[in-house]
Design a protein around this motif. Structure first.
Motif, short mmCIF file in Angstrom:
data_model
loop_
_atom_site.label_atom_id
_atom_site.label_comp_id
_atom_site.label_asym_id
_atom_site.label_seq_id
_atom_site.Cartn_x
_atom_site.Cartn_y
_atom_site.Cartn_z
N ASP A 74 8.78 -27.95 -13.66
CA ASP A 74 8.25 -26.60 -13.79
C ASP A 74 8.97 -25.65 -12.83
O ASP A 74 8.76 -25.72 -11.61
N LEU A 75 9.78 -24.75 -13.37
CA LEU A 75 10.47 -23.77 -12.55
C LEU A 75 9.83 -22.39 -12.66
O LEU A 75 10.42 -21.39 -12.26
N LEU A 76 8.61 -22.33 -13.20
CA LEU A 76 7.82 -21.10 -13.21
C LEU A 76 6.74 -21.13 -12.13
O LEU A 76 6.40 -20.10 -11.57
N SER A 77 6.19 -22.31 -11.90
CA SER A 77 5.08 -22.53 -10.96
C SER A 77 3.98 -21.49 -11.10
O SER A 77 3.46 -20.96 -10.12
N GLY A 78 3.61 -21.22 -12.36
CA GLY A 78 2.52 -20.26 -12.60
C GLY A 78 2.84 -18.88 -12.07
O GLY A 78 1.97 -18.20 -11.53
N ILE A 413 12.89 -28.69 -18.89
CA ILE A 413 12.79 -27.75 -17.78
C ILE A 413 12.12 -26.49 -18.28
O ILE A 413 12.57 -25.88 -19.26
N LEU A 414 11.04 -26.09 -17.63
CA LEU A 414 10.30 -24.87 -17.99
C LEU A 414 10.76 -23.73 -17.10
O LEU A 414 10.59 -23.76 -15.88
N VAL A 415 11.39 -22.74 -17.72
CA VAL A 415 11.90 -21.57 -16.99
C VAL A 415 11.90 -20.40 -17.96
O VAL A 415 11.88 -20.60 -19.18
#
Length: 477
Positions: A74-78, A413-415
């Protein structure tokens, strides 16, 4: 995706046990139909269109797990909330302990020990400020700062920067530099004026009439990861002192270690009159925001006993939020997350700069610590330029989805992009990422960016699909 009929939720009663875990498991197949029926249907359509409807079911630290137990980084981290990672054991133990303690909580005609302790701990990191006002979110912190500045100075004006983002309630919306968030919502707060970021001459012109209560600025602009010039913030401070304007640093996203310092302003050695924090302070479980302020400002706002409650928020200073803040600060110190963010940020920035040197679509790389922006731009080669122009004609910034979607689907990968119509992909990972995660990031970005330079290729086939969707959506308006 076919919607599953929404079932009626039967309340527990007649001796039945209310089991939230069982309820969640039973209704999980209705995740998207529930939101379509009762909440934001457009968000569901977005997720389904770009293939993000994987149904995340759990999270631990820097990782998310979908319905098939696939692991994602998670590269957004909420949007920066999960600085200490998801479901940190110390945070969970702290909150469980508070719930088990039968504390009175929110008596209102009393004061909270936990709030006093969190204020003391926060000011220990920011010794040039004296007082703390707690609220429930970043946008509430901005609202409070507007009121405090006007009361303390007796002036009406607020100056902010173009391309800024300070929140979405009406006061904070009035300070947003992106018009899309304002469209259709009518008039915003009077007396608010924008100046270009990094432009001291424009700021001085705005302050020279001596009618501006505060200048509010993100030390690093979140919507584009735009960095200040080396002398900019020091110049801001000098101008604010010269014209009697309060200097407010919005550290809601940049604060608590994100940029490799506890506060981003530490990189430039300035001491604002107010500092706003939120997001990461919550630990990800209980929302909390805070205004850290000079004593003189507080004394103007809360000036008499009959003004002791002139500004507040019902759930501010609630025990769970205060305990979450204390536990978060403990984790940040104990695990040396500020130093870790600086170290891993330097590694990743060096890597991404190498990509910019090798690939023509990568225009520039910006960032501090683990707040990194990779900006893409028009290529030189004719084949790439033709494909780029097609996408940009359909929808400005659409190219970035040719990076983020393959990162998600093929590399887990979430970005996402840094803002509306932006050409910048933004990394905002948890501060707990390790060397293995950095390896994962580097491999994935290298592969996807290399693939984006192959025309024809799978990435540009995706681009044509996205362009077709965008044109159909435009035609349907």
């Amino acid at each position: 995706m076919k919607n599953i009929p929404v079932q009626e939720i039967k309340p527990a009663g007649n001796g039945e046990t209310f089991d939230i875990k069982a309820l969640l498991a039973a209704r999980e197949p209705e995740r998207y139909s529930l939101h379509t029926h009762y909440l934001n249907e457009m968000m569901v359509k977005v997720l389904q269109t770009i293939g993000y409807d994987v149904g995340f079911k759990s999270g631990q630290g820097q990782y998310l797990f979908d319905r098939n137990d696939a692991r994602y980084l998670d590269l957004l981290s909420g949007w920066g909330v999960f600085a200490i990672g998801r479901n940190h054991p110390l945070l969970r133990e702290t909150l469980t302990s508070v719930l088990a303690s039968d504390l009175p909580n929110l008596v209102q005609m009393d004061v909270s020990v936990l709030a006093g302790l969190l204020a003391e701990r926060l000011l220990g990191f920011v010794p040039f400020l004296d007082k703390v006002f707690f609220c429930n979110s970043g946008t509430e912190a901005v609202e409070a700062a507007i009121k405090f500045a006007r009361r303390a100075t007796g002036r009406p004006g607020i100056v902010y920067c173009e391309h800024a983002f300070h929140g979405l309630s009406y006061g904070s919306l009035s300070l947003n530099g992106d018009q899309i968030f304002r469209e259709g919502f009518g008039d915003t707060l009077p007396g608010c004026h924008a100046v270009p970021f990094n432009d001291l001459a424009a700021l001085e012109k705005a302050l020279a009439k001596h009618d501006i209560a505060a200048f509010i600025v993100e030390p690093v602009q979140g919507k584009g990861v735009n960095l200040p010039d080396d002398g900019y913030l020091a110049g801001v401070q000098a101008l604010c002192r010269k014209y009697g304007t309060l200097f407010v640093a919005d550290e809601i996203q940049t604060g608590l270690g994100r940029t490799g310092k506890f506060l981003a302003i530490e990189h430039w050695g300035v001491e604002p009159d107010m500092v706003l924090v939120a997001k990461a302070l919550s630990g990800g479980h209980v929302p909390v925001g805070a205004v850290l302020s000079r004593k003189g400002i507080f004394e103007k706002v809360f000036s008499r006993m009959d003004r002791a409650v002139v500004h507040g928020s019902t759930f501010a200073k609630n025990d769970l939020a205060m305990a979450a803040g204390l536990a978060t600060l403990e984790v940040i110190e104990r695990e040396q997350l500020v130093e870790k963010a600086a170290r891993n940020g330097e590694r990743l920035l060096t890597f991404f700069q190498g990509l910019a040197d090798r690939y023509e679509l990568v225009r520039t790389v910006r960032g501090k610590g683990l707040m990194i922006g990779i900006e893409f731009g028009a290529p030189r080669s004719l084949k790439l330029k033709a494909s780029w122009t097609l996408l940009e004609t359909v929808n400005t910034g659409l190219f970035c989805q040719l990076i983020t979607i393959p990162l998600f689907k093929e590399h887990k990968i979430l970005v996402q992009v840094a803002g509306h119509a932006s050409h910048t992909v933004k990394l905002l990972p948890t501060l707990v990422i390790d060397d293995g995660d950095c390896d994962w990031i580097e491999r994935a970005f290298e592969t996807v960016i290399a693939d984006s330079h192959k025309v024809p290729g799978a990435v540009w086939s995706l681009g044509k699909t996205l362009a077709d969707h965008a044109m159909k959506a435009r035609a349907a308006k």
